[in-house]
Design a protein around this motif. Structure first.
Motif, short mmCIF file in Angstrom:
data_model
loop_
_atom_site.label_atom_id
_atom_site.label_comp_id
_atom_site.label_asym_id
_atom_site.label_seq_id
_atom_site.Cartn_x
_atom_site.Cartn_y
_atom_site.Cartn_z
N PRO A 136 0.85 -1.28 0.01
CA PRO A 136 0.11 -0.19 0.02
C PRO A 136 0.80 1.29 -0.02
O PRO A 136 0.35 2.44 -0.60
N VAL A 137 2.13 1.18 0.78
CA VAL A 137 2.86 2.54 0.62
C VAL A 137 3.33 2.53 -0.63
O VAL A 137 3.40 3.86 -1.18
N PHE A 138 3.76 1.81 -1.58
CA PHE A 138 4.25 2.01 -2.80
C PHE A 138 3.05 2.64 -3.81
O PHE A 138 3.06 3.78 -4.50
N ILE A 139 1.85 2.03 -3.59
CA ILE A 139 0.65 2.44 -4.34
C ILE A 139 0.31 4.02 -3.89
O ILE A 139 0.07 4.73 -4.85
N LEU A 140 0.22 4.33 -2.61
CA LEU A 140 -0.44 5.77 -2.16
C LEU A 140 0.66 6.47 -2.47
O LEU A 140 0.37 7.78 -2.41
N CYS A 141 1.99 6.12 -2.30
CA CYS A 141 2.96 7.07 -2.81
C CYS A 141 3.16 7.37 -4.22
O CYS A 141 3.76 8.45 -4.81
N GLY A 142 2.51 6.81 -5.03
CA GLY A 142 2.35 6.86 -6.75
C GLY A 142 3.74 6.17 -7.36
O GLY A 142 4.09 6.36 -8.30
N PHE A 143 4.55 5.39 -6.45
CA PHE A 143 5.48 4.65 -7.12
C PHE A 143 5.04 3.70 -7.98
O PHE A 143 3.96 3.23 -8.12
N TYR A 144 5.79 3.45 -9.22
CA TYR A 144 5.71 2.59 -10.24
C TYR A 144 6.15 1.20 -10.08
O TYR A 144 7.35 0.89 -9.59
N HIS A 145 5.39 0.32 -10.38
CA HIS A 145 5.97 -1.29 -10.12
C HIS A 145 5.54 -1.73 -11.81
O HIS A 145 4.52 -1.77 -12.09
N CYS A 146 6.52 -2.33 -12.28
CA CYS A 146 6.53 -2.63 -13.55
C CYS A 146 5.53 -3.74 -14.13
O CYS A 146 4.83 -3.78 -15.22
N VAL A 147 5.28 -4.56 -13.19
CA VAL A 147 4.49 -5.60 -13.50
C VAL A 147 3.11 -5.33 -13.00
O VAL A 147 1.96 -5.51 -13.85
N ALA A 148 2.77 -4.48 -12.13
CA ALA A 148 1.33 -3.95 -12.01
C ALA A 148 1.12 -3.08 -13.36
O ALA A 148 -0.14 -3.00 -13.65
N ASP A 149 2.39 -2.17 -13.50
CA ASP A 149 1.65 -1.48 -14.90
C ASP A 149 1.56 -2.20 -16.13
O ASP A 149 0.79 -1.70 -16.91
N ALA A 150 2.18 -3.20 -16.20
CA ALA A 150 1.90 -4.24 -17.50
C ALA A 150 0.47 -4.69 -17.46
O ALA A 150 -0.26 -4.75 -18.43
N PHE A 151 -0.17 -5.02 -16.04
CA PHE A 151 -1.52 -5.42 -15.87
C PHE A 151 -2.36 -4.30 -16.47
O PHE A 151 -3.14 -4.42 -17.01
N TYR A 152 -1.95 -2.92 -15.67
CA TYR A 152 -2.93 -1.83 -16.19
C TYR A 152 -2.96 -1.83 -17.76
O TYR A 152 -3.78 -1.27 -18.22
N TYR A 153 -1.68 -1.75 -18.23
CA TYR A 153 -1.68 -1.41 -19.70
C TYR A 153 -2.31 -2.72 -20.49
O TYR A 153 -2.83 -2.41 -21.52
#
Length: 190
Positions: A136-153
């Motif tokens: 939750p900290v990485f998400i709430l800070c707005g940090f980017y995660h390459c695998v999560a971003d792959a899912f969003y893309y």
């Protein structure tokens, strides 16, 4: 099944787990959704699956090249999970990535990498609280995660543009750097 096949299968499964975390985050949103996203990383660590940001901080010269099939498998797992009809809206996430300069994405991804290696390090010691907080900290800070971003893309593939490629590659590189920064802490404390 040979070693590469096992690596790819584990990586696809890990990407699917992150896709499940991403799905619940998009459905619930806010702090609650960010906390529930943790189920993806909990599953990855519990089942000892291969996730790029779970492996990058622990690589050696002998297994460094494994990161390539791991990332490709993670992306494939995200794509597979995105095929489920869940009516997810990723418009704002994709728009924010498209508006982000690649060098900013790189820096934002470093923060995520540090948190992911910290989470996995402690979870491997059977200390799960850092994992529960790191996601939750990485998400709430707005940090980017390459695998999560792959899912969003993958979910919002119709909204993709070529300008996202340098942002995504910078995210992968930033995650790699961030995942390896905790090694400095171990060197300093020796």
């Amino acid at each position: 099944m040979n070693k590469l096949q096992k690596l790819l299968l584990s990586s696809v499964m890990a990407g699917s787990c992150i896709g499940i975390g991403g799905t619940v985050y998009l459905k619930v949103g806010g702090v609650e959704g960010a906390v529930l996203f943790s189920i993806g990383l909990i599953a990855v660590v519990s089942y000892k699956l291969k996730l790029f940001t779970g492996a990058a901080g622990f690589i050696t010269r002998d297994n460094a090249l494994e990161l390539i099939p791991i990332l490709l498998g993670n992306i494939l797992g995200c794509i597979l999970l995105s095929l489920f009809p869940t009516n997810l809206d990723v418009t704002n996430i994709i728009a924010s990535r498209a508006a982000c300069p690649w060098y900013s994405a790189f820096v934002l991804a470093i923060g995520c990498g540090v948190l992911m290696t910290t989470a996995v390090t402690f979870a491997r010691q059977d200390k799960w609280l850092p994992l529960l907080f790191s996601v939750p900290v990485f998400i709430l800070c707005g940090f980017y995660h390459c695998v999560a971003d792959a899912f969003y893309y993958a979910v919002g593939w119709q909204q993709l543009s070529p300008t996202l490629l340098p942002v995504y590659l910078a995210t992968v590189a930033g995650n790699f750097v961030g995942c390896n920064l905790p090694r400095l802490a171990t060197l300093v404390n020796k």
